[in-house]
Design an enzyme around this catalytic site. Structure first.
Site, PDB file in Angstrom:
ATOM      1  N   GLY A  45      -0.875  -5.410   0.444  1.00 11.93           N
ATOM      2  CA  GLY A  45      -2.055  -5.342  -0.408  1.00 11.93           C
ATOM      3  C   GLY A  45      -1.849  -5.997  -1.758  1.00 11.93           C
ATOM      4  O   GLY A  45      -2.807  -6.456  -2.382  1.00 11.93           O
TER       5      GLY A  45
ATOM      6  N   GLU B 141       2.766  -6.452   7.130  1.00 13.37           N
ATOM      7  CA  GLU B 141       2.077  -5.358   7.820  1.00 13.37           C
ATOM      8  C   GLU B 141       2.500  -5.193   9.274  1.00 13.37           C
ATOM      9  O   GLU B 141       2.455  -4.085   9.823  1.00 13.37           O
ATOM     10  CB  GLU B 141       0.556  -5.562   7.748  1.00 13.37           C
ATOM     11  CG  GLU B 141      -0.059  -5.284   6.378  1.00 13.37           C
ATOM     12  CD  GLU B 141      -0.042  -6.496   5.470  1.00 13.37           C
ATOM     13  OE1 GLU B 141      -0.672  -6.429   4.403  1.00 13.37           O
ATOM     14  OE2 GLU B 141       0.612  -7.508   5.818  1.00 13.37           O
TER      15      GLU B 141
ATOM     16  N   GLU C 280      -2.468  -9.606  -1.235  1.00  8.44           N
ATOM     17  CA  GLU C 280      -3.916  -9.760  -1.054  1.00  8.44           C
ATOM     18  C   GLU C 280      -4.657  -9.649  -2.382  1.00  8.44           C
ATOM     19  O   GLU C 280      -5.619 -10.387  -2.631  1.00  8.44           O
ATOM     20  CB  GLU C 280      -4.425  -8.715  -0.060  1.00  8.44           C
ATOM     21  CG  GLU C 280      -3.933  -8.991   1.360  1.00  8.44           C
ATOM     22  CD  GLU C 280      -4.258  -7.860   2.321  1.00  8.44           C
ATOM     23  OE1 GLU C 280      -4.942  -8.131   3.323  1.00  8.44           O
ATOM     24  OE2 GLU C 280      -3.822  -6.715   2.076  1.00  8.44           O
TER      25      GLU C 280
ATOM     26  N   ALA D 185       0.841  -1.199   0.000  1.00  5.14           N
ATOM     27  CA  ALA D 185       0.000   0.000   0.000  1.00  5.14           C
ATOM     28  C   ALA D 185       0.873   1.245   0.000  1.00  5.14           C
ATOM     29  O   ALA D 185       2.067   1.187   0.297  1.00  5.14           O
ATOM     30  CB  ALA D 185      -0.911  -0.002   1.223  1.00  5.14           C
TER      31      ALA D 185
END
Length: 258
Positions: A110, A133, A113, A65
């Site tokens: 992300g 994260e 993901e 991200a």
């Protein structure tokens, strides 16, 4: 139309490129908004039979991200951010048309993901996967805790998420996170090769395979009952009749999606 992604339609395959190479294709809110619109195209454009999501350049699929956006986010806003990501990625996961992730480098946070939301993944030899994260005092927020656990098992998933470690493409292959590992310059060719096979099958059957396979991981759905229903529904389609007749007549079936 788009500023942070790029799309093209070739041979009924809709290519979505996350297009921020100077930022290692990091996800920000504009990317998520534009990605949602591109996914809508998959659902609504009849010329699209399948899709490939990949990154621009040779270094990153999506390297995470855009952390700069997190500095002023409150707890409530953080939950809203995660909810938006869940909605977009669930749309990818539930697409009745196959969506492949062609992972061309780093797929972290992300990015990992996003890749896991696709129906399956192929990776270039230089690909790296991880959910780092915890290094930021965070957890995966776009479905990573759930999909990673489902794909590679609880033990390996918890280790990856708690250490923040990365794994290479061959480890990802061995763990079941990706289906194929190829040279970087063969990645898109491999995606096209697989999708060409899928395009030759009945599209209604493909959509039902996706629906039933997804149900296997949905606690609110009895996947076995759904399979029975969808199997029966196939017999009411012209595609099933064509497929059966083609098999008996020893010819290639010509499916029309009806």
């Amino acid at each position: 139309m788009y500023q942070t992604i790029r799309t093209e339609l070739t041979d009924n395959i809709f290519f979505i490129y996350i297009n921020r190479p100077d930022k290692m294709n990091a996800l920000n809110q504009q990317v998520m908004t534009e990605l949602a619109l591109a996914v809508d195209e998959i659902y609504t454009n009849n010329e699209i039979k399948s899709a490939v999501i990949t990154g621009t350049g040779e270094k990153a699929f999506v390297a995470g991200a855009d952390i700069g956006e997190f500095l002023t986010v409150s707890a409530v806003q953080g939950a809203e951010l995660a909810k938006k990501g869940h909605v977009v990625f669930k749309r990818i996961e539930d697409s009745p048309k196959p969506i492949i992730a062609a992972v061309n480098g780093f797929a972290l946070g992300g990015g990992c993901e996003l890749a896991m939301a696709c129906h399956f993944r192929i990776a270039s030899a230089n690909a790296k996967f991880g959910q780092p994260e915890v290094n930021l005092g965070l957890i995966p927020g776009y479905g990573g805790t759930q999909r990673l656990t489902a794909l590679i098992g609880k033990g390996k998933a918890m280790e990856l998420m708690m250490t923040g470690d990365q794994i290479n493409a061959m480890d990802a292959l061995g763990w079941g996170l990706v289906n194929h590992v190829v040279a970087l310059d063969e990645l898109i060719f491999k995606a096209k090769e697989i999708l060409a096979k899928i395009h030759a099958k009945g599209p209604l059957a493909i959509a039902r395979v996706i629906k039933c396979a997804n149900a296997a991981l949905d606690k609110d759905i009895d996947g076995y009952e759904l399979e029975i229903e969808e199997f029966g529904a196939c017999f009411a389609t012209k595609d099933m009749q064509e497929g059966a007749e083609a098999f008996v007549q020893k010819r290639h079936a010509k499916f029309i999606g009806e």
